[in-house]
Design a protein around this motif. Sequence first.
Motif, PDB file in Angstrom:
ATOM      1  N   ALA A 186       0.843  -1.114   0.095  1.00 13.48           N
ATOM      2  CA  ALA A 186       0.062   0.099  -0.038  1.00 13.48           C
ATOM      3  C   ALA A 186       0.897   1.041  -0.125  1.00 13.48           C
ATOM      4  N   ASN A 187       0.440   2.222  -0.784  1.00 21.43           N
ATOM      5  CA  ASN A 187       1.039   3.350  -1.073  1.00 21.43           C
ATOM      6  C   ASN A 187       2.660   3.598  -1.356  1.00 21.43           C
ATOM      7  N   HIS A 188       2.744   2.236  -2.176  1.00 24.03           N
ATOM      8  CA  HIS A 188       4.120   2.044  -2.816  1.00 24.03           C
ATOM      9  C   HIS A 188       4.059   1.624  -4.354  1.00 24.03           C
ATOM     10  N   ARG A 189       5.179   1.874  -4.866  1.00 22.54           N
ATOM     11  CA  ARG A 189       5.119   1.399  -6.428  1.00 22.54           C
ATOM     12  C   ARG A 189       6.111   0.275  -6.369  1.00 22.54           C
ATOM     13  N   LEU A 190       6.061  -0.673  -7.341  1.00 21.03           N
ATOM     14  CA  LEU A 190       6.925  -1.867  -7.366  1.00 21.03           C
ATOM     15  C   LEU A 190       7.690  -1.800  -8.550  1.00 21.03           C
ATOM     16  N   TYR A 191       8.848  -1.719  -8.236  1.00 19.01           N
ATOM     17  CA  TYR A 191      10.148  -1.502  -9.320  1.00 19.01           C
ATOM     18  C   TYR A 191      10.905  -2.896  -9.490  1.00 19.01           C
ATOM     19  N   LYS A 192      11.260  -3.016 -10.753  1.00 20.30           N
ATOM     20  CA  LYS A 192      12.242  -4.036 -10.828  1.00 20.30           C
ATOM     21  C   LYS A 192      13.530  -4.092  -9.908  1.00 20.30           C
ATOM     22  N   PRO A 193      13.940  -5.120  -9.431  1.00 17.75           N
ATOM     23  CA  PRO A 193      14.812  -5.176  -8.508  1.00 17.75           C
ATOM     24  C   PRO A 193      16.289  -4.969  -9.305  1.00 17.75           C
ATOM     25  N   PRO A 194      17.293  -4.527  -8.614  1.00 24.02           N
ATOM     26  CA  PRO A 194      18.787  -4.633  -9.090  1.00 24.02           C
ATOM     27  C   PRO A 194      19.115  -5.903  -9.473  1.00 24.02           C
ATOM     28  N   MET A 195      19.200  -6.192 -10.661  1.00 24.80           N
ATOM     29  CA  MET A 195      19.555  -7.431 -11.324  1.00 24.80           C
ATOM     30  C   MET A 195      20.027  -7.344 -12.881  1.00 24.80           C
ATOM     31  N   TYR A 196      20.880  -8.260 -13.248  1.00 27.24           N
ATOM     32  CA  TYR A 196      21.450  -8.232 -14.548  1.00 27.24           C
ATOM     33  C   TYR A 196      20.402  -8.561 -15.519  1.00 27.24           C
ATOM     34  N   ASP A 197      20.533  -8.175 -16.771  1.00 30.63           N
ATOM     35  CA  ASP A 197      19.687  -8.218 -17.731  1.00 30.63           C
ATOM     36  C   ASP A 197      20.566  -9.011 -18.905  1.00 30.63           C
ATOM     37  N   HIS A 198      21.721  -8.511 -19.273  1.00 27.03           N
ATOM     38  CA  HIS A 198      22.406  -9.055 -20.319  1.00 27.03           C
ATOM     39  C   HIS A 198      24.020  -8.529 -20.209  1.00 27.03           C
ATOM     40  N   TRP A 199      24.683  -9.532 -20.542  1.00 27.05           N
ATOM     41  CA  TRP A 199      26.320  -9.383 -20.372  1.00 27.05           C
ATOM     42  C   TRP A 199      26.857  -9.680 -21.811  1.00 27.05           C
ATOM     43  N   TRP A 200      27.872  -8.883 -22.127  1.00 29.38           N
ATOM     44  CA  TRP A 200      28.669  -9.221 -23.152  1.00 29.38           C
ATOM     45  C   TRP A 200      30.072  -8.671 -22.954  1.00 29.38           C
ATOM     46  N   LEU A 201      31.100  -9.156 -24.072  1.00 31.20           N
ATOM     47  CA  LEU A 201      32.479  -8.511 -24.091  1.00 31.20           C
ATOM     48  C   LEU A 201      32.486  -7.678 -25.361  1.00 31.20           C
ATOM     49  N   GLN A 202      33.686  -6.846 -25.027  1.00 30.74           N
ATOM     50  CA  GLN A 202      34.022  -5.760 -25.984  1.00 30.74           C
ATOM     51  C   GLN A 202      35.558  -5.787 -26.295  1.00 30.74           C
ATOM     52  N   VAL A 203      35.999  -6.359 -27.258  1.00 32.25           N
ATOM     53  CA  VAL A 203      37.451  -6.526 -27.359  1.00 32.25           C
ATOM     54  C   VAL A 203      38.243  -5.723 -28.491  1.00 32.25           C
ATOM     55  N   PRO A 204      39.428  -5.335 -28.501  1.00 35.92           N
ATOM     56  CA  PRO A 204      40.178  -4.782 -29.556  1.00 35.92           C
ATOM     57  C   PRO A 204      40.069  -5.860 -30.755  1.00 35.92           C
ATOM     58  N   ALA A 205      40.260  -5.311 -32.062  1.00 32.56           N
ATOM     59  CA  ALA A 205      40.363  -6.031 -33.110  1.00 32.56           C
ATOM     60  C   ALA A 205      41.221  -5.543 -34.384  1.00 32.56           C
ATOM     61  N   GLY A 206      42.068  -4.968 -33.567  1.00 29.17           N
ATOM     62  CA  GLY A 206      43.169  -4.376 -34.695  1.00 29.17           C
ATOM     63  C   GLY A 206      43.010  -3.151 -35.336  1.00 29.17           C
ATOM     64  N   ALA A 207      44.090  -2.272 -35.785  1.00 32.63           N
ATOM     65  CA  ALA A 207      44.072  -1.134 -36.573  1.00 32.63           C
ATOM     66  C   ALA A 207      42.626  -0.371 -36.070  1.00 32.63           C
ATOM     67  N   GLY A 208      42.637  -0.085 -35.254  1.00 33.44           N
ATOM     68  CA  GLY A 208      41.535   0.742 -34.482  1.00 33.44           C
ATOM     69  C   GLY A 208      40.115   0.171 -34.391  1.00 33.44           C
ATOM     70  N   HIS A 209      39.897  -1.164 -34.922  1.00 33.11           N
ATOM     71  CA  HIS A 209      38.595  -1.708 -34.834  1.00 33.11           C
ATOM     72  C   HIS A 209      38.448  -2.496 -33.479  1.00 33.11           C
ATOM     73  N   TYR A 210      37.050  -2.521 -33.285  1.00 35.31           N
ATOM     74  CA  TYR A 210      36.855  -3.544 -32.131  1.00 35.31           C
ATOM     75  C   TYR A 210      35.551  -4.272 -32.329  1.00 35.31           C
ATOM     76  N   VAL A 211      35.352  -5.297 -31.593  1.00 38.81           N
ATOM     77  CA  VAL A 211      34.155  -6.111 -31.871  1.00 38.81           C
ATOM     78  C   VAL A 211      33.463  -6.423 -30.301  1.00 38.81           C
ATOM     79  N   SER A 212      32.189  -6.456 -30.380  1.00 34.12           N
ATOM     80  CA  SER A 212      31.419  -7.042 -29.469  1.00 34.12           C
ATOM     81  C   SER A 212      30.999  -8.166 -29.624  1.00 34.12           C
ATOM     82  N   LEU A 213      31.166  -9.150 -28.584  1.00 30.32           N
ATOM     83  CA  LEU A 213      30.861 -10.583 -28.608  1.00 30.32           C
ATOM     84  C   LEU A 213      29.777 -11.235 -27.477  1.00 30.32           C
TER      85      LEU A 213
END
Length: 260
Positions: A186-213
């Motif tokens: 009562a008299n509150h709003r229900l929020y999503k709790p602190p929790m992950y949704d999605h994880w990923w890697l981002q790494v260098p890919a040479g000559a100023g490039h990068y990729v996300s995996l």
Amino acid sequence: MHQLTNDEQNALYTRSATNTGTIVTVAGANVRAHPWVVFGAPMFQDTSPACWNWTLMAGDSTAGTDDPSHGYDSVRGAPRPIAGCWAAGQAASTAIINDANLRPPAGYTWNEHGVHVPNTSDVATYRTWFNQVVQAVSVREATYHGYTVLNSTWVALNTFVPVRTNYYVCMFPEFGLQYDQSYALANHRLYKPPMYDHWWLQVPAGAGHYVSLDTVTNNSLRIFRDSHIWANQAHQVLVMNVNGILDSHQAKLEVMGLLT
């Protein structure tokens, strides 16, 4: 830990364009997708790893206790896992779980339905606390699995300009109100709790490039060339600058033919 050699970086960028199995569409963008299959044999027992499993453990674990959600449950007061999860047993984990700064603000209640936030509390107050919990837990989770986290920060993903020689572990948490408000106190709003949704890697890919995996359970490895996951969306994302990728990541990318 492994830092990709110049040859490995260049090969990753080149091979991610020429040696991938399919093209998939993510957030309106065409993305290379490499099946988790090598020489006709499934790499992960007929299924791909979850996003967190790939990013934090290179798919090496299938144990349910490794899921980062168990750590969040422990922070909110649920019993700690006996083994497997970062929240089990270690003093550094105990410090996170018992950190008074991560306790919900006065009037907030955090349970299995979400966070019950008084109607008198503004969203900014909730967001600040939410971010504190997510950042502390995520850094501890990454450290537990072998990364050295050099720094961590919140970024607006659509304006994030990475250092293209850096290695990043990225995590997007889903912030906002729960769709079903019937459980709100009562008299509150229900929020999503602190929790992950999605994880990923981002790494260098040479000559100023990068990729996300990244991957999503039962899907291919997705390779975003010179792009973030959800690059054009204004998500708030936790970005951790780390010291490399896991040796197991390197081994799997090698087996897939992406590093030679």
